[in-house]
Design an enzyme around this catalytic site. Structure first.
Site, PDB file in Angstrom:
ATOM      1  N   LYS A  73       0.882  -1.160  -0.266  1.00 33.74           N
ATOM      2  CA  LYS A  73      -0.176  -0.102  -0.251  1.00 33.74           C
ATOM      3  C   LYS A  73       0.894   1.225   0.039  1.00 33.74           C
ATOM      4  CE  LYS A  73      -0.948   1.050   5.048  1.00 33.74           C
ATOM      5  NZ  LYS A  73      -0.097   0.241   5.630  1.00 33.74           N
ATOM      6  N   HIS A 104       2.121  -4.414  14.882  1.00 31.73           N
ATOM      7  CA  HIS A 104       2.586  -2.843  13.979  1.00 31.73           C
ATOM      8  C   HIS A 104       2.779  -1.674  15.046  1.00 31.73           C
ATOM      9  CE1 HIS A 104       2.978   0.238  11.386  1.00 31.73           C
ATOM     10  NE2 HIS A 104       2.806  -0.620  10.350  1.00 31.73           N
ATOM     11  N   GLU A 120       7.084  -6.102   8.139  1.00 27.25           N
ATOM     12  CA  GLU A 120       6.088  -5.495   6.952  1.00 27.25           C
ATOM     13  C   GLU A 120       6.645  -4.066   6.668  1.00 27.25           C
ATOM     14  OE1 GLU A 120       2.498  -5.562   8.993  1.00 27.25           O
ATOM     15  OE2 GLU A 120       2.345  -8.161   8.618  1.00 27.25           O
TER      16      GLU A 120
HETATM   17  C1  PLP Z   1       0.827   0.545   6.557  1.00 32.85           C
HETATM   18  C2  PLP Z   1       1.103  -0.968   7.246  1.00 32.85           C
HETATM   19  C3  PLP Z   1       2.534  -1.351   7.008  1.00 32.85           C
HETATM   20  C4  PLP Z   1       3.694  -0.604   6.812  1.00 32.85           C
HETATM   21  O1  PLP Z   1       3.908   0.683   7.387  1.00 32.85           O
HETATM   22  P1  PLP Z   1       5.422   1.431   7.181  1.00 32.85           P
HETATM   23  O2  PLP Z   1       5.133   2.288   8.392  1.00 32.85           O
HETATM   24  O3  PLP Z   1       5.059   2.135   6.041  1.00 32.85           O
HETATM   25  O4  PLP Z   1       6.376   0.588   7.267  1.00 32.85           O
HETATM   26  C5  PLP Z   1       2.736  -2.604   7.541  1.00 32.85           C
HETATM   27  N1  PLP Z   1       2.024  -3.365   8.199  1.00 32.85           N
HETATM   28  C6  PLP Z   1       0.613  -3.170   8.258  1.00 32.85           C
HETATM   29  C7  PLP Z   1      -0.364  -4.103   8.792  1.00 32.85           C
HETATM   30  C8  PLP Z   1       0.316  -1.881   7.906  1.00 32.85           C
HETATM   31  O5  PLP Z   1      -0.843  -1.400   7.821  1.00 32.85           O
END
Ligand code: PLP
Length: 419
Positions: free
Chosen positions: A66, A194, A264
């Site tokens: 995304k 996260h 991620e």
């Molecule tokens: C948006 C998102 C990410 C990426 O986050 P960053 O801050 O760009 O590294 C990873 N995992 C999940 C579930 C997300 O919603």
């Protein structure tokens, strides 16, 4: 300013910008001038991946699509053995259509549409996250074969985008959720979290890993084969190593038996990938007024376009002028520092990119401005509000080795149409 002492890569980007501007200068009123363009830097991605492998050699990155779904970026990452975090069916389909094996995808969204669950499972995606009882019920009915990661709530209060407000099971319901999964005959294989996008407190990782360890123990005691720890995203460019080392140490301390580690990252990889070039389409000086406010510049993109992260982050944008012949012929400007506020093109007064920046010189209509580090949450989040385009051109300058004789760089049109 001149080019003295600048790194080679930055010079290559500036050369690509100049080549593009020469093309624009032939049509000063062409519609193509109304849309900013981007220069992509593949070297930057290779560099970031090297940093990742140095700091977190045991954690396999699943890039968060995304953040920037640029097909060339995804391909480059795939070639470097980076896997993918997809959060929608369209993202899953984009990755699968590149010929990537579904085992390289984690469907990392704890609240999925039934159709997305159904199709993802049927196309061979194996892992998904959950954080609530209803999702378990849904998964059991639609796609009981999926392997599940329990997403727990952890919050870094320094995060730019606090995701914990929307997702993550509070730690006290982790065990009841696992028990429910057990009753439903589902397969929980690990834990995810996260800490928030753009986080900066390494202790958030420490707390998160400790919580994850407790959930691992609960899972094992209920008979689940807990194998995967997914540490999410939130890694920044500037503070990557300071975040990564405590994370690595805590994992080594808490997880003594073998575990598959994944993450991620989004912005860490994508941020430096794009340099954005915008044009000054209008200017309002405060000449003749009594206001103390700075002079105003209006650009051909703003918060409803590629600066939308400004809605949620305290990001400060400081552009630099690209020296180029004026679109209406040579310009004379005052070469001393000048304060401006910078605005997007829409009629909405909230569409302000920078309340106050100091530029090294006076800015004129037709000037082109360079914004660095515009690869994360830019094109992927742009809207068409007020009739402005969200279809941007991305230029991928040829790598040195494949360039051959000096010739025009190749232009590729990125279709960033929003549905
Ligand atoms: C948006 C998102 C990410 C990426 O986050 P960053 O801050 O760009 O590294 C990873 N995992 C999940 C579930 C997300 O919603």
């Amino acid at each position: 300013m001149g080019s003295y002492g600048r790194p080679i890569e930055e010079q290559a980007i500036d050369d690509a910008i100049q080549a593009r501007l020469q093309f624009f200068s032939k049509t000063p009123c062409g519609r193509e001038n109304d849309v900013p363009f981007f220069i992509a830097d593949t070297n930057k991605i290779v560099q970031q991946h090297r940093r990742w492998r140095n700091a977190l050699p045991n954690i396999h990155p699943f890039y968060a699509v995304k953040c920037n779904p640029d097909p060339k970026l995804l391909q480059l990452l795939a070639n470097m053995d980076v896997n993918f975090d997809c959060a929608s069916l369209a993202e899953i389909e984009q990755v699968l259509d590149m010929g990537i094996d579904p085992s390289r995808i984690v469907f990392a969204h704890p609240c999925k549409a039934p159709s997305a669950l159904d199709i993802a499972a049927r196309r061979g995606v194996r892992w998904t996250t959950f954080d609530n009882f209803d999702e378990l019920g849904k998964i059991q009915k639609i796609s009981p074969e999926l392997e599940l990661l329990l997403r727990i709530y952890v919050q870094d209060h320094t995060a730019k985008v606090a995701l914990g407000e929307k997702f993550g099971a509070p730690i006290e319901i982790a065990r009841p959720l696992l028990e429910n999964a057990r009753q439903l005959g589902l397969k929980v294989v690990g834990v995810s979290f996260h800490i928030g996008s753009g986080a900066s407190d390494p202790n958030a990782f420490v707390r998160a890993v400790q919580h994850a360890k407790c959930v691992f123990n609960d899972g094992k005691s209920l008979g689940f084969d807990m194998q995967i720890l997914d540490v999410g995203g939130g890694f920044g460019d500037n503070n990557f190593e300071t975040m990564a080392y405590p994370l690595r140490e805590t994992i080594a301390r808490e997880f003594t038996s073998p575990v598959t580690l994944i993450a991620e990252p989004g912005r860490f990889y994508a941020s430096g990938f794009y340099t954005m070039v915008c044009q000054v389409i209008a200017r309002r000086t405060q000449k003749g007024t009594t206001t103390k406010l700075p002079d105003m510049l209006y650009l051909n993109d703003g918060l409803y376009g590629c600066f939308s992260m400004k809605w949620s982050e305290e990001k400060i944008f400081v552009p630099t002028l690209i020296e180029s012949p004026g679109i209406f012929g040579p310009v004379t400007r005052i070469w001393k520092p000048h304060q401006y506020s910078i605005w997007g093109p829409t009629c909405d007064s909230i569409d302000c990119i920078s309340k106050e920046v100091v530029m090294d010189q006076e800015m004129m209509i037709g000037d082109w401005l360079k914004f660095q580090d515009m690869g994360a949450y830019t094109i992927s989040a742009a809207s068409r509000f007020n009739g402005f385009s969200n279809s941007y051109e991305v230029i991928y300058p040829a790598q040195k080795s494949e360039q051959g004789m000096a010739r025009e760089p190749t232009y590729c049109r990125e279709s960033g149409e929003k549905h």
